[in-house]
Design a protein around this motif. Sequence first.
Motif, mmCIF file in Angstrom:
data_model
loop_
_atom_site.group_PDB
_atom_site.id
_atom_site.type_symbol
_atom_site.label_atom_id
_atom_site.label_comp_id
_atom_site.label_asym_id
_atom_site.label_seq_id
_atom_site.Cartn_x
_atom_site.Cartn_y
_atom_site.Cartn_z
ATOM 1 N N ALA A 1 14.054 -10.251 -40.539
ATOM 2 C CA ALA A 1 13.808 -9.200 -41.533
ATOM 3 C C ALA A 1 12.745 -8.224 -41.048
ATOM 4 O O ALA A 1 12.872 -7.010 -41.220
ATOM 5 C CB ALA A 1 13.390 -9.827 -42.861
ATOM 6 N N VAL A 2 11.687 -8.751 -40.442
ATOM 7 C CA VAL A 2 10.614 -7.890 -39.935
ATOM 8 C C VAL A 2 11.126 -7.000 -38.813
ATOM 9 O O VAL A 2 10.860 -5.792 -38.782
ATOM 10 C CB VAL A 2 9.410 -8.739 -39.467
ATOM 11 C CG1 VAL A 2 8.435 -7.905 -38.649
ATOM 12 C CG2 VAL A 2 8.707 -9.368 -40.652
ATOM 13 N N LEU A 3 11.873 -7.576 -37.875
ATOM 14 C CA LEU A 3 12.345 -6.804 -36.729
ATOM 15 C C LEU A 3 13.429 -5.792 -37.105
ATOM 16 O O LEU A 3 13.652 -4.831 -36.376
ATOM 17 C CB LEU A 3 12.853 -7.744 -35.636
ATOM 18 C CG LEU A 3 11.772 -8.615 -34.983
ATOM 19 C CD1 LEU A 3 12.390 -9.548 -33.950
ATOM 20 C CD2 LEU A 3 10.701 -7.762 -34.338
ATOM 21 N N SER A 4 14.087 -5.983 -38.235
ATOM 22 C CA SER A 4 15.116 -5.027 -38.637
ATOM 23 C C SER A 4 14.537 -3.856 -39.440
ATOM 24 O O SER A 4 15.252 -2.908 -39.730
ATOM 25 C CB SER A 4 16.197 -5.740 -39.458
ATOM 26 O OG SER A 4 15.652 -6.194 -40.684
ATOM 27 N N LEU B 1 11.371 -19.258 -40.728
ATOM 28 C CA LEU B 1 10.662 -18.381 -39.779
ATOM 29 C C LEU B 1 11.618 -17.425 -39.083
ATOM 30 O O LEU B 1 11.311 -16.250 -38.897
ATOM 31 C CB LEU B 1 9.883 -19.207 -38.762
ATOM 32 C CG LEU B 1 8.622 -19.901 -39.290
ATOM 33 C CD1 LEU B 1 7.997 -20.762 -38.199
ATOM 34 C CD2 LEU B 1 7.622 -18.884 -39.789
ATOM 35 N N ARG B 2 12.805 -17.925 -38.681
ATOM 36 C CA ARG B 2 13.788 -17.054 -38.024
ATOM 37 C C ARG B 2 14.269 -15.955 -38.975
ATOM 38 O O ARG B 2 14.422 -14.798 -38.572
ATOM 39 C CB ARG B 2 14.961 -17.878 -37.517
ATOM 40 C CG ARG B 2 14.686 -18.551 -36.181
ATOM 41 C CD ARG B 2 15.954 -19.144 -35.576
ATOM 42 N NE ARG B 2 16.493 -20.249 -36.367
ATOM 43 C CZ ARG B 2 16.042 -21.505 -36.313
ATOM 44 N NH1 ARG B 2 15.065 -21.809 -35.491
ATOM 45 N NH2 ARG B 2 16.576 -22.439 -37.064
ATOM 46 N N SER B 3 14.469 -16.291 -40.238
ATOM 47 C CA SER B 3 14.945 -15.274 -41.183
ATOM 48 C C SER B 3 13.849 -14.235 -41.475
ATOM 49 O O SER B 3 14.133 -13.045 -41.592
ATOM 50 C CB SER B 3 15.433 -15.923 -42.483
ATOM 51 O OG SER B 3 14.367 -16.534 -43.166
ATOM 52 N N VAL B 4 12.598 -14.673 -41.579
ATOM 53 C CA VAL B 4 11.494 -13.733 -41.786
ATOM 54 C C VAL B 4 11.344 -12.823 -40.578
ATOM 55 O O VAL B 4 11.185 -11.605 -40.708
ATOM 56 C CB VAL B 4 10.184 -14.493 -42.094
ATOM 57 C CG1 VAL B 4 8.984 -13.563 -42.025
ATOM 58 C CG2 VAL B 4 10.261 -15.176 -43.444
ATOM 59 N N LEU B 5 11.408 -13.396 -39.372
ATOM 60 C CA LEU B 5 11.295 -12.600 -38.147
ATOM 61 C C LEU B 5 12.436 -11.598 -38.049
ATOM 62 O O LEU B 5 12.229 -10.439 -37.686
ATOM 63 C CB LEU B 5 11.257 -13.519 -36.922
ATOM 64 C CG LEU B 5 11.050 -12.844 -35.577
ATOM 65 C CD1 LEU B 5 9.711 -12.101 -35.569
ATOM 66 C CD2 LEU B 5 11.092 -13.853 -34.455
ATOM 67 N N ALA C 1 12.745 -31.266 -42.387
ATOM 68 C CA ALA C 1 11.706 -30.301 -42.756
ATOM 69 C C ALA C 1 11.438 -29.318 -41.624
ATOM 70 O O ALA C 1 11.240 -28.123 -41.851
ATOM 71 C CB ALA C 1 10.423 -31.034 -43.139
ATOM 72 N N GLY C 2 11.435 -29.808 -40.380
ATOM 73 C CA GLY C 2 11.198 -28.936 -39.225
ATOM 74 C C GLY C 2 12.292 -27.899 -39.071
ATOM 75 O O GLY C 2 12.036 -26.742 -38.745
ATOM 76 N N ASP C 3 13.558 -28.314 -39.326
ATOM 77 C CA ASP C 3 14.674 -27.371 -39.237
ATOM 78 C C ASP C 3 14.583 -26.315 -40.328
ATOM 79 O O ASP C 3 14.892 -25.150 -40.110
ATOM 80 C CB ASP C 3 16.007 -28.120 -39.343
ATOM 81 C CG ASP C 3 16.249 -29.038 -38.155
ATOM 82 O OD1 ASP C 3 15.662 -28.772 -37.081
ATOM 83 O OD2 ASP C 3 17.014 -30.006 -38.301
ATOM 84 N N LEU C 4 14.146 -26.731 -41.515
ATOM 85 C CA LEU C 4 14.014 -25.807 -42.630
ATOM 86 C C LEU C 4 12.933 -24.761 -42.345
ATOM 87 O O LEU C 4 13.137 -23.564 -42.552
ATOM 88 C CB LEU C 4 13.675 -26.569 -43.917
ATOM 89 C CG LEU C 4 13.528 -25.721 -45.180
ATOM 90 C CD1 LEU C 4 14.839 -25.003 -45.481
ATOM 91 C CD2 LEU C 4 13.112 -26.585 -46.347
#
Length: 178
Positions: free
Chosen positions: A17-20, A11-15, A3-6
């Motif tokens: 997307a936001v930074l791009s 979070l990494r994918s959302v970040l 669950a922690g890895d998921l």
Amino acid sequence: MAAGDLVGAVLRSVLAAVLSTPWLIGVLLLAIAKVVGLGRAVVHGGHGRDPRRTFSRAEKVALLERAGHRCEHHSWLLGRCRETEALQADHVHPHSRGGATDVANGQALCRRHNRGKAARVPWGWELAGMQRRRRAYFPPGSVTAVVRHGPRVRSTGVRQIGAVSGARALRNVPVDAD
């Protein structure tokens, strides 16, 4: 997958997307600024207002003399403002945010810098810098510290004056007969 890895992957994918997307960065920064502003309003706006809004003539004279009849605004690039005409008595911690109408919470500002400051509450590091600079131009023996929240009248007939920059100590001073 744990669950922690998921959660980390999401979070990494959302970040990413936001930074791009530049406009999402702007929205994120605006949201952070609003949250910080709201937090500061809660912290600095919750105090009862001093019933007296304006400085007396004697307090204005004291503020101007203490500042050497010169604007106290200081910028990191140009240093202290050189304006000496049409100075105004200003609340360091704004009256609208719970600041006291007291010489201990006053400063001399020119019209331009007073308008620019508006009702902004100074950060603790700004007050520390002001206190340090004031030692150079205040008359010897003058108190350079700013008392953010001023006199609070208690039922015992004694005023409490808060110490500067979040210090915990309070001292009792007899109430003046104003």
